[in-house]
Enzyme design. Sequence first.
Site, PDB file in Angstrom:
ATOM      1  N   CYS A  74       2.262  33.558 122.064  1.00 34.11           N
ATOM      2  CA  CYS A  74       3.019  34.384 121.123  1.00 34.11           C
ATOM      3  C   CYS A  74       3.060  33.624 119.801  1.00 34.11           C
ATOM      4  O   CYS A  74       3.551  32.482 119.760  1.00 34.11           O
ATOM      5  CB  CYS A  74       4.430  34.580 121.679  1.00 34.11           C
ATOM      6  SG  CYS A  74       5.553  35.445 120.564  1.00 34.11           S
ATOM      7  N   CYS A 184      -0.897  38.136 115.763  1.00 34.45           N
ATOM      8  CA  CYS A 184       0.107  38.449 116.786  1.00 34.45           C
ATOM      9  C   CYS A 184      -0.675  38.824 118.042  1.00 34.45           C
ATOM     10  O   CYS A 184      -1.646  39.589 117.963  1.00 34.45           O
ATOM     11  CB  CYS A 184       0.976  39.611 116.324  1.00 34.45           C
ATOM     12  SG  CYS A 184       2.014  40.314 117.615  1.00 34.45           S
TER      13      CYS A 184
HETATM   14  N1  DGL Z   1       3.059  38.679 120.739  1.00 32.81           N
HETATM   15  C1  DGL Z   1       4.041  38.242 119.789  1.00 32.81           C
HETATM   16  C2  DGL Z   1       3.352  37.428 118.696  1.00 32.81           C
HETATM   17  O1  DGL Z   1       2.238  36.984 118.909  1.00 32.81           O
HETATM   18  C3  DGL Z   1       4.807  39.447 119.410  1.00 32.81           C
HETATM   19  C4  DGL Z   1       5.874  39.274 118.451  1.00 32.81           C
HETATM   20  C5  DGL Z   1       7.080  40.104 118.645  1.00 32.81           C
HETATM   21  O2  DGL Z   1       7.610  40.168 119.753  1.00 32.81           O
HETATM   22  O3  DGL Z   1       7.516  40.608 117.613  1.00 32.81           O
HETATM   23  O4  DGL Z   1       3.875  37.174 117.649  1.00 32.81           O
END
Ligand code: DGL
Length: 262
Positions: A74, A184
Amino acid sequence: MNNNDAIGIFDSGVGGLTVWSEIKKILPNESTVYYADSKNCPYGSKSKEEVIQLSEKIVQLLIHKGAKIIVVACNTATAAAIDYLRAKYPLPFIGMEPAVKPAALHTQTGTIGILATEGTINGRLYKETRDRYAAKCNLIVKVGKGLVELAEEGDSYSEKALEAVKKYIKPMIDGNADQIVLGCTHYPYFIDEIRKIIPKTVIIHNPAPAVARQTKNVMKSSGLLSQAASKRDDIFYSTTNDGKLKFILKTNFHIDAQVLFV
Ligand code: DGL
């Protein structure tokens, strides 16, 4: 820590599966424990302190479940919490970094589009990477509001998804970007829709394969590679009991897995 322990992987939701799947491709004989914090998703608009708190809770559970290394799949949690986690816990942590460096190396037009969450854009890591590698580039930066929620719903191949990505990607193309950085881990679900609206010459950068290679390298150099000769277990946890993680595993990765509610 034991070589046959698992690789712990976490995200605010289903996004980290885009990294998990790359890890499985190159490390098929490793066990994995994946944790999706879908109840608290999205992380992108939360404060740094809140994301640290949520991440730490997950890390403690992954360690309790026998993680020998943790991949923070993430970008937002990496930006907010990886320094804190590395300082506090003894096992290796692998984080996400927006692929600004390869984009800066490949650009012909000098313009790069960057799509990420608010937390990632405001983080130290992104700013340092940008200043180090793309100081001479023109950057078109967009916060992909609403995309994480669509990906969580499994709605990344629809007219609605196409309209949503168009809002962010079209200004990049109109601004002459020839590289698009997906900052993301939820965004690779939209690659097919993004391709519909960009010229063939535009390169999309998804850092997941590089992060998987980095995970393998760190495991190798730390003596953490599994000695198992065949495929191992994959365990999935979710903080929601709505079947979404199971659905995404089935539709996007063709895996019929049991998901445990935590
Ligand atoms: N997968 C997360 C990232 O890479 C998602 C972010 C979120 O939950 O807003 O930032």
